[in-house]
Design an enzyme around this catalytic site. Structure first.
Site, PDB file in Angstrom:
ATOM      1  N   ARG A  60       0.989  -1.075   0.016  1.00 36.99           N
ATOM      2  CA  ARG A  60       0.150  -0.058   0.472  1.00 36.99           C
ATOM      3  C   ARG A  60       0.626   1.290  -0.196  1.00 36.99           C
ATOM      4  O   ARG A  60       1.563   1.770   1.141  1.00 36.99           O
ATOM      5  CB  ARG A  60      -0.935   0.170   0.993  1.00 36.99           C
ATOM      6  CG  ARG A  60      -1.867   1.033   1.101  1.00 36.99           C
ATOM      7  CD  ARG A  60      -2.224   1.249   2.883  1.00 36.99           C
ATOM      8  NE  ARG A  60      -1.481   2.586   3.444  1.00 36.99           N
ATOM      9  CZ  ARG A  60      -2.080   2.892   4.946  1.00 36.99           C
ATOM     10  NH1 ARG A  60      -3.502   2.132   5.315  1.00 36.99           N
ATOM     11  NH2 ARG A  60      -1.364   3.368   5.441  1.00 36.99           N
TER      12      ARG A  60
ATOM     13  N   TYR B 280      -2.652  10.959   6.603  1.00 38.69           N
ATOM     14  CA  TYR B 280      -3.037   9.858   7.281  1.00 38.69           C
ATOM     15  C   TYR B 280      -1.218   9.103   6.382  1.00 38.69           C
ATOM     16  O   TYR B 280      -1.716   8.798   4.968  1.00 38.69           O
ATOM     17  CB  TYR B 280      -4.240   9.184   6.886  1.00 38.69           C
ATOM     18  CG  TYR B 280      -3.642   7.823   7.089  1.00 38.69           C
ATOM     19  CD1 TYR B 280      -4.228   7.279   6.282  1.00 38.69           C
ATOM     20  CD2 TYR B 280      -3.722   7.071   8.643  1.00 38.69           C
ATOM     21  CE1 TYR B 280      -4.096   5.767   5.957  1.00 38.69           C
ATOM     22  CE2 TYR B 280      -3.788   5.732   8.588  1.00 38.69           C
ATOM     23  CZ  TYR B 280      -3.525   5.229   6.867  1.00 38.69           C
ATOM     24  OH  TYR B 280      -3.373   4.007   7.308  1.00 38.69           O
TER      25      TYR B 280
ATOM     26  N   ASP C 272      -5.489   3.516   0.161  1.00 44.77           N
ATOM     27  CA  ASP C 272      -5.910   3.708   0.930  1.00 44.77           C
ATOM     28  C   ASP C 272      -6.637   5.783   1.077  1.00 44.77           C
ATOM     29  O   ASP C 272      -5.831   6.110   2.067  1.00 44.77           O
ATOM     30  CB  ASP C 272      -6.225   3.477   2.615  1.00 44.77           C
ATOM     31  CG  ASP C 272      -7.442   3.935   4.067  1.00 44.77           C
ATOM     32  OD1 ASP C 272      -6.682   2.678   4.591  1.00 44.77           O
ATOM     33  OD2 ASP C 272      -7.994   4.242   2.975  1.00 44.77           O
TER      34      ASP C 272
ATOM     35  N   HIS D 264      -9.345   7.388   2.737  1.00 46.09           N
ATOM     36  CA  HIS D 264      -9.637   7.030   4.614  1.00 46.09           C
ATOM     37  C   HIS D 264     -10.238   8.283   4.369  1.00 46.09           C
ATOM     38  O   HIS D 264     -10.428   9.413   5.104  1.00 46.09           O
ATOM     39  CB  HIS D 264      -7.824   7.822   4.745  1.00 46.09           C
ATOM     40  CG  HIS D 264      -7.987   6.877   6.043  1.00 46.09           C
ATOM     41  ND1 HIS D 264      -7.857   8.342   7.440  1.00 46.09           N
ATOM     42  CD2 HIS D 264      -7.600   5.863   6.445  1.00 46.09           C
ATOM     43  CE1 HIS D 264      -7.222   6.718   8.600  1.00 46.09           C
ATOM     44  NE2 HIS D 264      -7.750   5.831   7.909  1.00 46.09           N
TER      45      HIS D 264
ATOM     46  N   GLU E 136      -8.837   2.174  -1.596  1.00 48.28           N
ATOM     47  CA  GLU E 136     -10.028   1.724  -0.271  1.00 48.28           C
ATOM     48  C   GLU E 136     -10.508   2.748   0.685  1.00 48.28           C
ATOM     49  O   GLU E 136     -10.012   4.193   0.581  1.00 48.28           O
ATOM     50  CB  GLU E 136      -8.819   1.175   1.273  1.00 48.28           C
ATOM     51  CG  GLU E 136      -9.606   0.753   1.882  1.00 48.28           C
ATOM     52  CD  GLU E 136      -7.821   0.244   2.744  1.00 48.28           C
ATOM     53  OE1 GLU E 136      -7.514   0.446   2.600  1.00 48.28           O
ATOM     54  OE2 GLU E 136      -9.020   0.491   4.095  1.00 48.28           O
TER      55      GLU E 136
ATOM     56  N   GLU F  39     -13.215  -1.627   7.171  1.00 45.97           N
ATOM     57  CA  GLU F  39     -12.975  -1.571   8.552  1.00 45.97           C
ATOM     58  C   GLU F  39     -13.798  -1.313   9.645  1.00 45.97           C
ATOM     59  O   GLU F  39     -12.763  -1.273  10.556  1.00 45.97           O
ATOM     60  CB  GLU F  39     -11.217  -1.404   8.309  1.00 45.97           C
ATOM     61  CG  GLU F  39     -11.216   0.012   7.793  1.00 45.97           C
ATOM     62  CD  GLU F  39      -9.851   0.895   7.767  1.00 45.97           C
ATOM     63  OE1 GLU F  39      -9.130   0.905   6.878  1.00 45.97           O
ATOM     64  OE2 GLU F  39      -9.884   1.788   8.740  1.00 45.97           O
TER      65      GLU F  39
ATOM     66  N   ARG G 171     -13.729  -5.626   4.136  1.00 46.27           N
ATOM     67  CA  ARG G 171     -12.520  -4.852   5.052  1.00 46.27           C
ATOM     68  C   ARG G 171     -12.773  -5.247   6.039  1.00 46.27           C
ATOM     69  O   ARG G 171     -12.286  -5.460   7.201  1.00 46.27           O
ATOM     70  CB  ARG G 171     -11.382  -3.791   4.705  1.00 46.27           C
ATOM     71  CG  ARG G 171     -11.718  -3.035   3.774  1.00 46.27           C
ATOM     72  CD  ARG G 171     -10.067  -3.499   3.130  1.00 46.27           C
ATOM     73  NE  ARG G 171      -8.956  -2.895   4.463  1.00 46.27           N
ATOM     74  CZ  ARG G 171      -7.905  -3.250   5.047  1.00 46.27           C
ATOM     75  NH1 ARG G 171      -8.433  -4.522   5.350  1.00 46.27           N
ATOM     76  NH2 ARG G 171      -7.456  -1.754   5.494  1.00 46.27           N
TER      77      ARG G 171
ATOM     78  N   GLU H  72      -4.030  -7.792   5.478  1.00 52.90           N
ATOM     79  CA  GLU H  72      -3.607  -6.301   6.313  1.00 52.90           C
ATOM     80  C   GLU H  72      -2.794  -6.532   7.068  1.00 52.90           C
ATOM     81  O   GLU H  72      -2.877  -7.260   8.107  1.00 52.90           O
ATOM     82  CB  GLU H  72      -4.430  -5.161   6.133  1.00 52.90           C
ATOM     83  CG  GLU H  72      -3.386  -4.112   6.961  1.00 52.90           C
ATOM     84  CD  GLU H  72      -4.227  -3.045   6.492  1.00 52.90           C
ATOM     85  OE1 GLU H  72      -5.476  -2.751   7.139  1.00 52.90           O
ATOM     86  OE2 GLU H  72      -3.541  -1.938   6.711  1.00 52.90           O
TER      87      GLU H  72
ATOM     88  N   TRP I 177     -10.736  12.210   9.476  1.00 51.23           N
ATOM     89  CA  TRP I 177      -9.298  11.759   9.202  1.00 51.23           C
ATOM     90  C   TRP I 177      -9.146  10.282   8.360  1.00 51.23           C
ATOM     91  O   TRP I 177      -9.814   8.952   8.568  1.00 51.23           O
ATOM     92  CB  TRP I 177      -9.270  11.457  10.966  1.00 51.23           C
ATOM     93  CG  TRP I 177      -7.940  10.965  10.482  1.00 51.23           C
ATOM     94  CD1 TRP I 177      -6.301  11.667  10.251  1.00 51.23           C
ATOM     95  CD2 TRP I 177      -6.918   9.928  11.784  1.00 51.23           C
ATOM     96  NE1 TRP I 177      -5.419  11.087  11.204  1.00 51.23           N
ATOM     97  CE2 TRP I 177      -6.079   9.209  10.896  1.00 51.23           C
ATOM     98  CE3 TRP I 177      -7.303   8.673  11.512  1.00 51.23           C
ATOM     99  CZ2 TRP I 177      -4.951   9.066  11.171  1.00 51.23           C
ATOM    100  CZ3 TRP I 177      -7.011   7.255  11.908  1.00 51.23           C
ATOM    101  CH2 TRP I 177      -5.206   7.907  11.674  1.00 51.23           C
TER     102      TRP I 177
END
Ligand code: CS2
Ligand code: MG
Length: 403
Positions: free
Chosen positions: A147, A159, A211, A213, A237, A263, A284, A340, A403
């Site tokens: 990643r 991030y 990602d 995020h 992602e 996630e 995820r 991951e 975030w």
């Protein structure tokens, strides 16, 4: 087999972990992960005040009944705190059941569909050049999936590129959350440049992931997904916060870049529409947040109907216990995608002796009975809990952002 006692062990071997330890009248015990990064003590209170008192004396073999008892019995269903508590209990009970059968957990689930599971690791840089160097180094270390994240020139680290999410580096142990600065306008043209440079540097036989995020809108994601198509990402992602699951239809109408989400999900209902409308390619969810092994099995079996594959979340704040449960599920699962694995501090490995092991770009379960992870409570006592917050993000004008 009766539950005789349940302990909640909170410790910080580089970052905070909440571990559930369930003891039984046959001498077997099981451990589970109940960590919610940045809100750990809420789960501790939920377990100690509202879960442990009603489980003592229950039959540890009745995993599904206890799951339903805690889920439906609370009346106030779902949510990250409740589901992390249920997850911790569930992972520990599956550990006990596999130990009682004298088998590794993956055997109880249905046996191995593979001998090792492909992982991906993180590379973050303050510049494109730094990130390219990091990806080359990971490739040379034998990784097959990486990643890649990069900071936005002119802004502080965002991030995945700075210390703010690394508690071990002191990045999270703050009186107040670190505030990061975001700019979609500056981010959108930067990411395709990063992946063009990456493909030039490492070629095509390595999976590249990114990602976002939760920071874009669907149409911004459609633009980014189209711009990334020439670089054949394994996935993009969390492009958009997924509370409104139907909003991912707009992304699907515009781009073939694969999408991974989940996630922060904690039940099958959080992802039911995304999966059944095939709006995502990877789900995820992870054992510590989505209802333990029981929750993962239910969601991944549902996902298999719609060509959606697993991609258990596995950063440093998912403990080696949940990683153990994940890898056993990964080993059994017919629709496995990727795992991951960010790695852990030495103190974390010492605190959680584990049978699973990393072999280059893969993890193997090992053949220990149960999920193969234990907790060394003497080591845990050397690493007391420290209040820590995840960062927050604001746009350049001060507007609160994901975030
Ligand atoms: C990230 C996580 O690994 C990932 O995909 O989204 O590291 C996330 O930032 C942390 O788990 C938050 O605690
Ligand atoms: Mg993520």
């Amino acid at each position: 087999m009766k539950i005789t006692a349940i302990k909640v062990i909170v410790a910080s071997p580089g970052r905070n972990f909440v571990t559930v330890k369930i003891m039984t009248d046959q001498g077997l015990y099981g451990i589970g992960d109940a960590t919610v990064n940045g809100r750990e003590m809420a789960v501790v209170a939920y377990l100690q005040e509202h879960v442990i008192p009603i489980l003592i004396g229950k039959d540890a073999a009745r995993i599904e009944d206890i799951w339903q008892y805690l889920y439906k019995g609370a009346y106030w269903r779902r949510g990250p705190i409740t589901m992390a508590a249920i997850s911790g209990v569930d992972i520990a009970l599956w550990d006990i059941k596999a130990k009682a059968a004298n088998m590794p957990l993956y055997q109880i689930l249905g046996g191995a569909s593979r001998d090792k599971v492909m992982i991906y690791q993180h590379v973050g840089g303050l510049t494109i050049e730094q990130t390219v160097e990091g990806v080359i180094a990971k490739r040379e270390a034998g990784h097959v999936a990486i990643r890649a994240q990069v900071s936005i020139p002119g802004l502080p680290p965002i991030y995945g590129t700075g210390p703010s999410t690394d508690q071990a580096a002191g990045g999270m142990v703050q009186a107040l959350p670190v505030e990061e600065v975001w700019s979609t306008h500056k981010y959108l043209p930067l990411v395709p440049k990063l992946f063009q440079k990456l493909r030039d540097a490492v070629g095509w036989d390595v999976h590249l992931l990114h990602d976002t995020h939760h920071r874009l809108t669907p149409i911004e994601t459609a633009r980014l997904g189209k711009d990334l198509e020439p670089y054949r990402l394994f996935w993009l992602e969390d492009p958009v916060p997924a509370e409104l699951q139907e909003s991912f239809r707009l992304i699907r109408q515009h781009t073939t870049t694969p999408i991974a989400v989940g996630e922060v999900f904690n039940t099958i209902w959080d992802c039911q529409q995304l999966i059944s409308e095939q709006l995502i390619d990877y789900i995820r969810v992870t054992s510590v947040h989505a209802g333990g092994v029981t929750g993962l099995r239910r969601i991944f079996d549902f996902a298999a109907i719609y060509h959606v594959r697993s991609a258990c979340h596995g950063p440093m704040d998912v403990s080696p216990v949940a990683m153990g449960a994940n890898v056993h599920v990964d080993r059994w699962l017919p629709n496995f995608g990727i795992q991951e694995y960010s790695g852990y501090t030495e103190a974390t490995h010492e605190m959680f002796p584990h049978s699973w092991q990393q072999e280059g770009g893969f993890l193997v379960t090992g053949e220990a009975i149960g999920h193969g992870v234990d907790i060394d409570e003497k080591v845990a006592a050397r690493h007391p809990y420290k209040a820590a917050y995840l960062p927050v993000a604001r746009a350049e004008d001060g507007t609160m952002w994901s975030w």
